[in-house]
Scaffold this motif. Structure first.
Motif, short mmCIF file in Angstrom:
data_model
loop_
_atom_site.label_atom_id
_atom_site.label_comp_id
_atom_site.label_asym_id
_atom_site.label_seq_id
_atom_site.Cartn_x
_atom_site.Cartn_y
_atom_site.Cartn_z
N ALA A 177 -105.20 -24.89 6.60
CA ALA A 177 -104.21 -23.83 6.35
C ALA A 177 -104.27 -23.36 4.90
O ALA A 177 -104.65 -24.11 4.00
N SER A 178 -103.85 -22.12 4.70
CA SER A 178 -103.74 -21.59 3.34
C SER A 178 -102.40 -22.05 2.75
O SER A 178 -101.51 -22.51 3.48
N THR A 179 -102.27 -21.87 1.45
CA THR A 179 -101.01 -22.18 0.77
C THR A 179 -99.87 -21.41 1.42
O THR A 179 -98.79 -21.95 1.69
N THR A 180 -100.13 -20.13 1.70
CA THR A 180 -99.10 -19.26 2.28
C THR A 180 -98.73 -19.70 3.70
O THR A 180 -97.54 -19.73 4.05
N GLU A 181 -99.72 -20.03 4.50
CA GLU A 181 -99.43 -20.46 5.89
C GLU A 181 -98.57 -21.73 5.89
O GLU A 181 -97.62 -21.85 6.67
N ILE A 192 -105.65 -21.90 -1.43
CA ILE A 192 -105.85 -23.13 -0.63
C ILE A 192 -105.18 -24.35 -1.26
O ILE A 192 -105.25 -25.46 -0.73
N ALA A 193 -104.53 -24.16 -2.43
CA ALA A 193 -103.91 -25.31 -3.11
C ALA A 193 -102.70 -25.80 -2.33
O ALA A 193 -102.04 -25.02 -1.63
N ASN A 194 -102.43 -27.07 -2.47
CA ASN A 194 -101.28 -27.67 -1.79
C ASN A 194 -100.02 -27.47 -2.65
O ASN A 194 -99.96 -27.97 -3.77
N PRO A 195 -99.02 -26.77 -2.13
CA PRO A 195 -97.81 -26.53 -2.92
C PRO A 195 -96.79 -27.67 -2.81
O PRO A 195 -95.71 -27.60 -3.40
N THR A 196 -97.12 -28.75 -2.06
CA THR A 196 -96.12 -29.80 -1.78
C THR A 196 -95.57 -30.44 -3.05
O THR A 196 -94.36 -30.65 -3.17
N ALA A 197 -96.45 -30.78 -4.01
CA ALA A 197 -95.97 -31.48 -5.22
C ALA A 197 -94.98 -30.61 -6.00
O ALA A 197 -93.94 -31.10 -6.45
N LEU A 198 -95.29 -29.33 -6.13
CA LEU A 198 -94.37 -28.45 -6.87
C LEU A 198 -93.08 -28.25 -6.06
O LEU A 198 -91.98 -28.20 -6.62
N LEU A 199 -93.22 -28.17 -4.73
CA LEU A 199 -92.04 -28.00 -3.88
C LEU A 199 -91.14 -29.24 -3.95
O LEU A 199 -89.91 -29.12 -4.05
#
Ligand code: ATP
Length: 331
Positions: free
Chosen positions: A318-322, A270-277
């Motif tokens: 949404a999930s991290t994957t979605e 459920i983590a947000n990947p935006t910062a790493l992206l």
């Protein structure tokens, strides 16, 4: 083929890394990730927080993408992040905070960049016990470190068509240390006549940042103020899950999210990947793939602006994957 050292970290690190790598792979660039251990996982596997093999990989590749890591609590452990920055003398910590469309915050149109000096100030860790009830901590400011971070901020401003550089300090009280930082800022600004400048006391900066954050552009400051103000700026744009960063010098660069390993939500996808992206986008810019970096940035904006697919920290389900799937569908 550009090789990039990859640290998937721990906590939410592996989940967000997996998705970010999938997104970068979808661009089909000649980039190869070399995974290595660091932090808690490395300590459990080989008894070292920053193994030599990991350092060697950065030495070879010059570039790393790093997910958050946990530094095990205990005596004698130095933070992995601080250790890496010092091992490679990564003097510039660059943290851009840009509003993301449709992420509800108190402010719109924020587009500022914090340049944080990364090697000295109170972070040299020199604390002295005068007696049981009195501790002194040394704040170190040098001409060398100040000059290079201030120059980096101005060079970035010129290269990215930015208008203004603000120096943040507390030279009214710390007349010698912050006084030196400010003096050097005033010297260097003469070399950049096209860039508007000002300087602000750090407490006043905090007030101005929460009243009129859209007025700020590039900000440059010593280490500790940079640490505090960049967390503040992440709050202005909607939280830690959105703020990328680069740690760099002329030779090496490590790109990482500003947030930590978030053990409270680890393992749930459920983590947000935006910062790493967005950190990976800064990496793409750095190695010359600006068009591709902007393509990913536009995809991120599009998903936030035109869909409700987003993670829990930004009021989604949404999930991290979605979330990552939506980005990939737009590339
Ligand atoms: P550290 O000392 O490593 O910075 P911390 O616990 O102080 O760790 P974070 O790990 O960044 O700080 O977490 C702070 C809060 O923000 C936690 O509640 C965490 O769940 C949340 N958080 C951090 N990063 C993310 C992310 N990428 N997605 C969703 N929530 C996040």
């Amino acid at each position: 083929m550009q090789k990039v050292t990859l640290f998937e970290g721990d906590g939410i690190g592996p989940e967000i890394t997996r998705e970010v790598v999938r997104i970068i792979d979808a661009l089909q660039l000649p980039i190869e990730f070399e995974p290595y251990d660091i932090g808690k996982t490395a300590f459990e596997n080989c008894g070292e927080l920053i193994p030599q093999a990991s350092l060697n990989s950065i030495k070879r590749n010059k570039i790393a993408l790093k997910a958050p890591v946990t530094t095990p609590i205990g005596h004698g452990f130095r933070s992995v992040n601080v250790g890496l920055r010092l091992a490679f003398d990564l003097f510039a910590n660059i943290r851009p905070a840009k509003s993301i469309p449709n992420v509800k915050t108190r402010y719109e149109d924020i587009d500022l960049v914090v340049f944080r000096e990364n090697t000295e100030d109170l972070y040299i860790g020199l604390e002295e016990e005068i007696d049981e009830n009195t501790i002194h901590a040394i704040k170190k400011i040098t001409r060398h470190a100040s000059e290079r971070i201030i120059r980096a901020a101005f060079d970035y401003a010129v290269k990215n068509n930015r208008k203004k550089v603000t120096c943040v300090h507390k030279a009214n009280i710390l007349k010698k240390s912050d006084g030196l930082f400010l003096k050097i800022f005033n010297e260097i600004k003469e070399e950049y006549p096209t860039i508007e400048t000002n300087d602000l006391i750090v407490d006043n900066t905090c007030m101005q940042l929460v009243m009129n954050p859209e007025k700020f552009d590039i900000m440059v400051m010593p280490n500790l103020y940079g640490d505090i103000l960049s967390d503040l700026t992440s709050g202005l744009i909607g939280g830690l899950g959105l703020l990328p960063s680069a740690n760099l010098n002329e030779e090496y660069a490590i790109f990482e999210a500003v947030h930590g390993s978030a053990p409270d939500i680890a393992g749930q996808n459920i983590a947000n990947p935006t910062a790493l992206l967005l950190s990976a986008c800064m990496m793409l810019d750095h190695i010359g793939y600006t068009t591709e970096a902007n393509k990913v940035r536009h995809a991120i904006e599009d998903v936030y602006q035109n869909t409700t697919i987003r993670t829990k920290d930004v009021k989604g389900t949404a999930s991290t994957t979605e979330f990552a799937n939506e980005i990939i569908a737009r590339l």
